[in-house]
Design a protein around this motif. Structure first.
Motif, short mmCIF file in Angstrom:
data_model
loop_
_atom_site.label_atom_id
_atom_site.label_comp_id
_atom_site.label_asym_id
_atom_site.label_seq_id
_atom_site.Cartn_x
_atom_site.Cartn_y
_atom_site.Cartn_z
N LEU A 1 42.53 50.04 64.18
CA LEU A 1 43.47 50.84 64.95
C LEU A 1 43.61 52.27 64.43
CD1 LEU A 1 45.14 50.25 67.46
CD2 LEU A 1 47.08 49.75 65.99
N PRO A 2 43.79 52.53 63.11
CA PRO A 2 43.86 53.92 62.65
C PRO A 2 42.59 54.71 62.92
CG PRO A 2 44.72 52.44 60.97
CD PRO A 2 44.07 51.58 62.01
N LEU A 3 41.44 54.05 62.85
CA LEU A 3 40.18 54.74 63.14
C LEU A 3 40.14 55.22 64.58
CD1 LEU A 3 37.19 55.48 62.53
CD2 LEU A 3 36.61 53.13 63.16
N GLU A 4 40.58 54.41 65.53
CA GLU A 4 40.51 54.77 66.94
C GLU A 4 41.59 55.76 67.35
OE1 GLU A 4 40.80 51.01 68.81
OE2 GLU A 4 38.67 50.52 68.55
N LEU A 5 42.77 55.68 66.73
CA LEU A 5 43.87 56.52 67.16
C LEU A 5 43.94 57.86 66.44
CD1 LEU A 5 46.76 53.91 67.49
CD2 LEU A 5 45.21 54.74 69.25
N LEU A 6 43.46 57.94 65.20
CA LEU A 6 43.68 59.12 64.38
C LEU A 6 42.45 60.00 64.22
CD1 LEU A 6 45.86 57.50 61.56
CD2 LEU A 6 46.61 58.60 63.66
N GLU A 7 41.26 59.41 64.22
CA GLU A 7 40.07 60.21 63.94
C GLU A 7 39.49 60.84 65.19
OE1 GLU A 7 37.19 58.42 61.46
OE2 GLU A 7 38.64 57.64 60.02
N GLY A 8 39.74 60.26 66.36
CA GLY A 8 39.28 60.88 67.60
C GLY A 8 37.78 61.04 67.71
N LEU A 9 37.01 60.06 67.25
CA LEU A 9 35.56 60.15 67.30
C LEU A 9 35.04 59.77 68.68
CD1 LEU A 9 34.73 58.50 63.87
CD2 LEU A 9 34.95 60.92 64.38
N THR A 10 33.83 60.21 68.99
CA THR A 10 33.18 59.84 70.24
C THR A 10 32.62 58.43 70.13
OG1 THR A 10 31.09 60.82 69.53
CG2 THR A 10 32.65 62.24 70.71
N GLY A 11 32.11 57.92 71.26
CA GLY A 11 31.58 56.57 71.26
C GLY A 11 30.38 56.39 70.35
N LYS A 12 29.52 57.41 70.30
CA LYS A 12 28.34 57.30 69.44
C LYS A 12 28.69 57.37 67.97
CE LYS A 12 25.21 59.34 72.87
NZ LYS A 12 24.24 60.44 73.15
N GLN A 13 29.72 58.11 67.63
CA GLN A 13 30.11 58.25 66.22
C GLN A 13 31.00 57.10 65.75
OE1 GLN A 13 32.03 62.05 66.09
NE2 GLN A 13 30.12 63.20 66.10
N ARG A 14 31.71 56.46 66.68
CA ARG A 14 32.68 55.44 66.28
C ARG A 14 31.99 54.19 65.71
NH1 ARG A 14 34.87 54.51 70.89
NH2 ARG A 14 36.25 56.33 70.80
N GLY A 15 30.85 53.80 66.29
CA GLY A 15 30.17 52.61 65.82
C GLY A 15 29.68 52.73 64.39
N PRO A 16 28.87 53.76 64.05
CA PRO A 16 28.45 53.91 62.64
C PRO A 16 29.62 54.13 61.70
CG PRO A 16 27.08 55.23 64.10
CD PRO A 16 28.20 54.73 64.93
N ARG A 17 30.62 54.87 62.14
CA ARG A 17 31.79 55.10 61.29
C ARG A 17 32.51 53.78 60.99
NH1 ARG A 17 34.23 57.92 57.34
NH2 ARG A 17 36.47 58.10 57.66
N ALA B 1 27.55 70.11 59.09
CA ALA B 1 27.11 69.12 58.09
C ALA B 1 27.53 67.71 58.49
CB ALA B 1 27.70 69.48 56.72
N ALA B 2 28.75 67.57 59.04
CA ALA B 2 29.20 66.24 59.47
C ALA B 2 28.38 65.72 60.63
CB ALA B 2 30.68 66.29 59.83
N SER B 3 28.04 66.61 61.59
CA SER B 3 27.22 66.19 62.73
C SER B 3 25.83 65.75 62.27
CB SER B 3 27.12 67.32 63.74
OG SER B 3 28.40 67.70 64.21
N GLN B 4 25.25 66.47 61.33
CA GLN B 4 23.95 66.07 60.80
C GLN B 4 24.04 64.73 60.08
OE1 GLN B 4 22.54 69.28 58.37
NE2 GLN B 4 22.32 70.72 60.09
N ALA B 5 25.15 64.50 59.39
CA ALA B 5 25.31 63.22 58.69
C ALA B 5 25.40 62.06 59.68
CB ALA B 5 26.56 63.25 57.81
#
Length: 506
Positions: free
Chosen positions: A123-139, A306-310
């Motif tokens: 829940l904190p990952l989905e509500l606070l970090e605001g990542l896209t669908g492609k970034q949320r899975g690896p994260r 740098a974060a996008s490349q990571a």
């Protein structure tokens, strides 16, 4: 990211210490969390319980409340994420801010991901970090590593606490309420058809379930938020970053103090003007997207690139093993021991086994609910067939206001031998009800059900009379609702002695 304003001590913690951190944060900001919780959930609970009572399914309201827990869990996450920086919001601000927070993960948690055992960590990952669908899975794969077992065990433990708190209320009533006042108060919930229980009892059960969830669920979400903070500290070295920032501030403050001393010696007016300018600057408020998601601000373009490349790197989220040859003399030298901040993998294996067991139990419950729904619809559907195949629904040929015969046993036996078995049992049941009312000195209302007659029968002081009255009521229920009639030997035993052979009731 404004780590300097964080209100907790950032250091590597074990999973148990992380859970304790979340509990301590909830204790500190309990008023802010539970005020927002009840402001949102209490009206919804009233609507769900009323809906379950209207449709005749008392368990439906409690089931709806339990299903909507992922929607309610957004409130503790928002309050604790602000309270980390020493500013807990009020319940009005918490409710208004829900519109700006992401809703995609909540819709998934209310549908196909409702039985996710890692909800408190996700829940904190989905509500606070605001990542896209492609970034949320690896994260998420990186975030849950090494603590997925702890998150699952946290879910099972809080579920057990809710059940313990739920049943403890009924046990408290059973232990301290006298048996004469409440005889078999909750038996109707666990026998035959739960719909036979009184409406007030069903509403009471739903209210107890709602308050049990309201007590335990914020603790569950707060513990998951503690796991989330600890995992972020491990991955991003927040403690080391904060130590360097404090060191930088100390050096800059020392330099400013040295310059200020020299300026005071040379130009005294400059220090006074600098102090006034510093006091006139307003304090900047902390925003969640600025704290937990620095990529959305776009201020630090180098960090964003740098974060996008990571994220695009194929090695992201995967463990890397490095094999190299080391001389024996170097290998034997003393090396600093690594600090193991996590328990062994036995907990993960145990949590995985329980996870499989609960999914199997869920499949069994779904099958049982489907069978129950089919039978419920089949009972309500009209029966099409021959007239001889229809169930006899006539209760008795005697009018309800007609007096009972003086020889109740003889009249019942006459009807039984003439083939009118249902009428015979109806007559015997009426006589038993009036005899129980006369023995207890309490009139039976006209709309009394079999359950109320059973409670009155169990309240009789005579043990033999109590057993015989209960047997007659049960026999009538089997005949009236299941078309199951007693044998000749059983009917003779019911017509021998009280209440069939006491004559007409005065």
């Amino acid at each position: 990211m404004e780590l300097e304003r964080i209100g907790v001590v950032l250091r590597p913690r074990t999973s148990r210490e992380a859970v304790d951190l979340g509990v301590a944060m909830l204790r500190e900001h309990a008023v802010a969390v539970w005020s927002a919780w009840f402001a949102l959930t209490l009206p919804i609970a009233v609507i769900c319980i009323a809906l379950g009572s209207l449709v005749g399914l008392p368990w439906l309201g409690l089931l709806l409340l339990w299903w909507m827990l992922p929607l309610f869990d957004r409130l503790p996450v928002f309050v604790l994420s602000r309270a980390v920086f020493d500013r807990a919001p009020g319940w009005r601000e918490t409710l208004r801010s829900q519109r700006k927070m992401p809703w995609g993960g909540t819709f998934a948690s209310l549908s196909w991901r409702r039985f996710d055992t890692h909800r408190a960590l996700r829940l904190p990952l989905e509500l606070l970090e605001g990542l896209t669908g492609k970034q949320r899975g690896p994260r998420w794969r990186v975030l849950r590593r090494n603590i997925s077992g702890s998150a699952a065990m946290l879910t099972y433990g809080c579920l057990l606490l809710e059940l313990v708190l739920f049943f403890s209320v009924f046990l408290l009533i059973a232990l301290f309420v006298p048996h004469e006042l409440v005889s078999d108060p909750f038996g109707g919930l666990f026998r035959h058809n739960p719909q036979d229980s009184s409406e007030s009892l069903s509403i009471f059960v739903s209210i107890v379930g709602y308050f049990a969830m309201s007590v335990i669920e914020p603790w569950y979400i707060a513990s998951g938020f503690g796991l989330y903070l600890t995992r972020r500290t491990q991955l991003e070295a927040w403690d080391i970053d904060l130590a360097f920032r404090r060191m930088r501030h100390r050096l800059m403050n020392a330099g400013r103090a040295l310059v200020l001393v020299l300026a005071c010696l040379i130009f005294p007016q400059l220090s006074h003007a600098a102090d006034e300018k510093k006091a006139a600057q307003p304090q900047q408020s902390v925003q969640l997207d600025k704290v937990f998601d620095p990529l959305k601000q776009g201020g630090d373009s180098a960090f964003g690139r740098a974060a996008s490349q990571a994220y695009e790197d194929k090695r992201f989220g995967r463990p890397i093993k490095k094999l190299e040859w080391v001389p024996r003399q170097l290998f034997d030298e003393s090396k600093p021991e690594k600090v193991n901040i996590e328990p062994p993998g036995v907990g993960n294996l145990f949590a995985g086994g329980i996870n499989i067991l609960l999914w199997s139990l869920l499949a069994a419950v779904v099958i049982v609910l489907i069978v129950f729904a089919i039978r419920h619809l089949r009972l309500r559907a009209p029966v099409i067939g021959k007239p001889s195949e229809k169930l006899h629904t006539s209760i008795t040929e005697l009018p309800a206001e007609a007096p009972l015969p003086d020889d109740l046993a003889g009249a019942t036996r006459m009807l039984w031998r003439s083939g009118k078995r249902r009428e015979a049992l109806a007559l015997l049941y009426r006589g038993c009800v009036e005899q129980v009312a006369a023995a207890s000195h309490n009139d039976v209302p006209d709309d009394a059900t079999e359950a109320e007659c059973l409670r009155r029968a169990r309240a009789l002081h005579n043990e033999e009379h109590r057993q015989r009255a209960v047997a007659i009521v049960r026999t009538w229920q089997y005949a009236a609702y299941a078309d199951r009639f007693p044998s000749e030997h059983e009917i003779d035993a019911l017509l021998t002695g009280w209440p069939a052979q006491t004559g007409r009731v005065a």
